[in-house]
Design a protein around this motif. Structure first.
Motif, mmCIF file in Angstrom:
data_model
loop_
_atom_site.group_PDB
_atom_site.id
_atom_site.type_symbol
_atom_site.label_atom_id
_atom_site.label_comp_id
_atom_site.label_asym_id
_atom_site.label_seq_id
_atom_site.Cartn_x
_atom_site.Cartn_y
_atom_site.Cartn_z
ATOM 1 N N LEU A 1 3.617 -8.809 7.914
ATOM 2 C CA LEU A 1 3.113 -8.529 6.568
ATOM 3 C C LEU A 1 3.667 -7.219 6.043
ATOM 4 C CD1 LEU A 1 1.036 -10.357 5.165
ATOM 5 C CD2 LEU A 1 -0.624 -8.559 5.539
ATOM 6 N N PHE A 2 3.739 -6.221 6.938
ATOM 7 C CA PHE A 2 4.271 -4.914 6.565
ATOM 8 C C PHE A 2 5.735 -5.036 6.124
ATOM 9 C CE2 PHE A 2 6.614 -1.125 8.153
ATOM 10 C CZ PHE A 2 6.179 -0.237 7.196
ATOM 11 N N TYR B 1 8.575 -5.769 -1.630
ATOM 12 C CA TYR B 1 8.091 -5.950 -3.003
ATOM 13 C C TYR B 1 7.288 -4.762 -3.505
ATOM 14 C CZ TYR B 1 9.653 -10.616 -2.056
ATOM 15 O OH TYR B 1 10.435 -11.668 -1.711
ATOM 16 N N ILE B 2 6.644 -4.038 -2.579
ATOM 17 C CA ILE B 2 5.846 -2.886 -3.012
ATOM 18 C C ILE B 2 6.648 -1.632 -2.723
ATOM 19 C CG2 ILE B 2 3.642 -1.692 -2.790
ATOM 20 C CD1 ILE B 2 2.525 -4.241 -1.547
ATOM 21 N N SER C 1 1.779 -0.914 1.515
ATOM 22 C CA SER C 1 2.119 -1.952 2.503
ATOM 23 C C SER C 1 1.470 -1.640 3.835
ATOM 24 C CB SER C 1 3.630 -2.116 2.669
ATOM 25 O OG SER C 1 4.341 -1.167 1.994
ATOM 26 N N GLU C 2 1.397 -0.335 4.183
ATOM 27 C CA GLU C 2 0.748 0.028 5.437
ATOM 28 C C GLU C 2 -0.746 -0.280 5.377
ATOM 29 O OE1 GLU C 2 2.197 3.911 5.329
ATOM 30 O OE2 GLU C 2 3.971 3.437 6.533
ATOM 31 N N LEU C 3 -1.334 0.030 4.226
ATOM 32 C CA LEU C 3 -2.765 -0.219 4.062
ATOM 33 C C LEU C 3 -3.075 -1.707 4.170
ATOM 34 C CD1 LEU C 3 -4.931 1.721 1.653
ATOM 35 C CD2 LEU C 3 -5.291 -0.695 1.748
#
Lengths: 253, 147
Positions: A158-159, A165-166, A172-174
């Motif tokens: 997911l990261f 995209y982010i 992304s870490e959150l």
């Protein structure tokens, strides 16, 4: 040997420095490589100042009195040590085989577009193994192994995916940390794992900024005060992102 | 039994981290070995709380850095390629997590205690690395001049 133009030397030095810094080399190594390159291309003096977000280089040609100064901004940083090795080899070649400026520039351009050393799926598999093993190393038991691998794998995938995209790394870490917490919590509720803490610690390890913290302290000790403090701030921010993601799960669910 | 488990988990974890950091292929196994040796020293020293965590970490990271320097000589690569995967098991990720967890649960005293320890441990890692980074090149250089 034809005379090197100072603009070209500048370009090669800064390109090499930028590639190294963007891919996780230490500050002192970048400064060292740039100074060596400049020396090998017959510069009288080279002053270089490297921080995690910018490189400032000032060169003085032999027999001239005026310096030539340029600055390069570094916007995104990641860890791709393969590239650091390639640039390092190149600078060694320049010193030993007196590679021409043209060839060096071509080689660096080639290095710039080389893909990552391992495809994404290999990295995710590595993250899965790392998560499971860390769960065990931090005194988790075998029941925690499976949920830790799942949470770690999903979290890291997911990261990597959201990073494309982010643009703000923090989010992304959150996001990754949030899903890690969620999966761990669900696993405990479903009765697959024993200790929530061990599962989460294991799964979060691929995201943890451990190297950043250590490099920060090391830079500080070596006298690179600006880089040390900014790397420390970056590490704190990452730790905070992970903590917030996990905390959100623990507090709300 | 516990010993064998420690050996293979720390090896896989460190080698896996090498892949996450995109180290060249021939550096993955050496990185794993660095991490394994470091973890065994750390576990051996801190396991029955014979030694302080900070001291154990400093010792382990010194050895990891020393091995990394040797590997760097052999493979002609920067030291960071090997030391980065080697120190990963020592990095206080668990401590950082616990600190955050206590903060979230409003237990500030415990958080400050754990946070200070985490900070000291990362300081110890850096200390080990810097010490090895100063001593090992001197030793290697003096050997070369003796020959």
């Amino acid at each position: 040997m034809p005379k090197n133009k100072i603009e070209d030397v500048m370009e090669v030095c800064l390109l090499a420095g930028r590639l190294m810094l963007q891919n996780g080399a230490e500050t002192y190594r970048v400064e060292d490589t740039i100074t060596r390159l400049a020396q090998n291309y017959n510069m009288e003096a080279a002053q270089v100042f490297v921080t995690p977000t910018a490189i400032i280089l000032s060169l003085l040609e032999k027999g001239k009195t005026k310096d030539y100064t340029k600055i390069v901004r570094i916007l995104d940083r990641s860890t791709d040590l393969h590239v650091v090795v390639l640039v390092n080899d190149l600078s060694r070649k320049v010193a030993n085989e007196s590679l021409s400026l043209e060839t060096a520039k071509k080689e660096l351009k080639k290095i710039e577009v080389t893909p990552e050393a391992y495809p994404t799926w290999v990295q995710v598999v590595a993250a899965i193994l790392v998560s499971g093993c860390f769960g065990l190393m931090f005194k988790g038991n075998w029941n925690d192994f499976l949920p830790a691998t799942i949470a770690g794998g999903v979290g890291y995938a997911l990261f990597l995916f959201s990073k494309r995209y982010i643009s703000v790394r923090f989010f992304s870490e959150l996001l990754a940390a949030f899903f890690i917490g969620l999966i761990a919590k669900l696993a405990i509720t479903a009765g697959i794992g024993d200790q929530l803490d061990k599962i989460i610690i294991g799964a979060v390890m691929p995201l943890v900024p451990g190297v950043l913290i250590t490099n920060a302290v090391r830079d500080l000790m070596a006298g690179h005060l600006v880089s040390g403090i900014s790397l420390g701030a970056e590490a704190m921010l990452t730790a905070f992102a992970i903590g917030t993601g996990i905390a959100f799960v623990i507090v709300t669910l | 039994m516990h010993m064998i488990e420690a050996i293979w988990t720390s090896f896989i974890a460190s080698a896996g981290f090498g892949i996450l950091f995109n180290v060249p292929k021939k550096a993955v196994i050496p990185g794993g070995i660095c991490g394994m040796v470091g973890w065994l020293i750390f576990e051996g020293m801190s396991g029955n709380s014979q030694f302080d965590l900070v001291l154990a970490t400093a010792m382990a990271s010194f050895v990891v850095a020393a091995i990394s320097h040797l590997y760097a000589r052999i493979h002609r690569m920067p030291v960071i390629i090997f030391s980065v995967s080697g120190i990963i098991p020592l990095v206080p990720g668990g401590g950082a997590y616990d600190t955050m967890r206590q903060l979230v649960e409003n237990d500030y005293n415990a958080a400050i205690q754990l946070g200070s320890q985490t900070f000291l441990i990362s300081g110890a890692i850096a200390f080990g690395l810097v010490l090895a980074g100063t001593i090992i090149p001197i030793i290697l250089r003096s050997q070369r001049t003796v020959k």
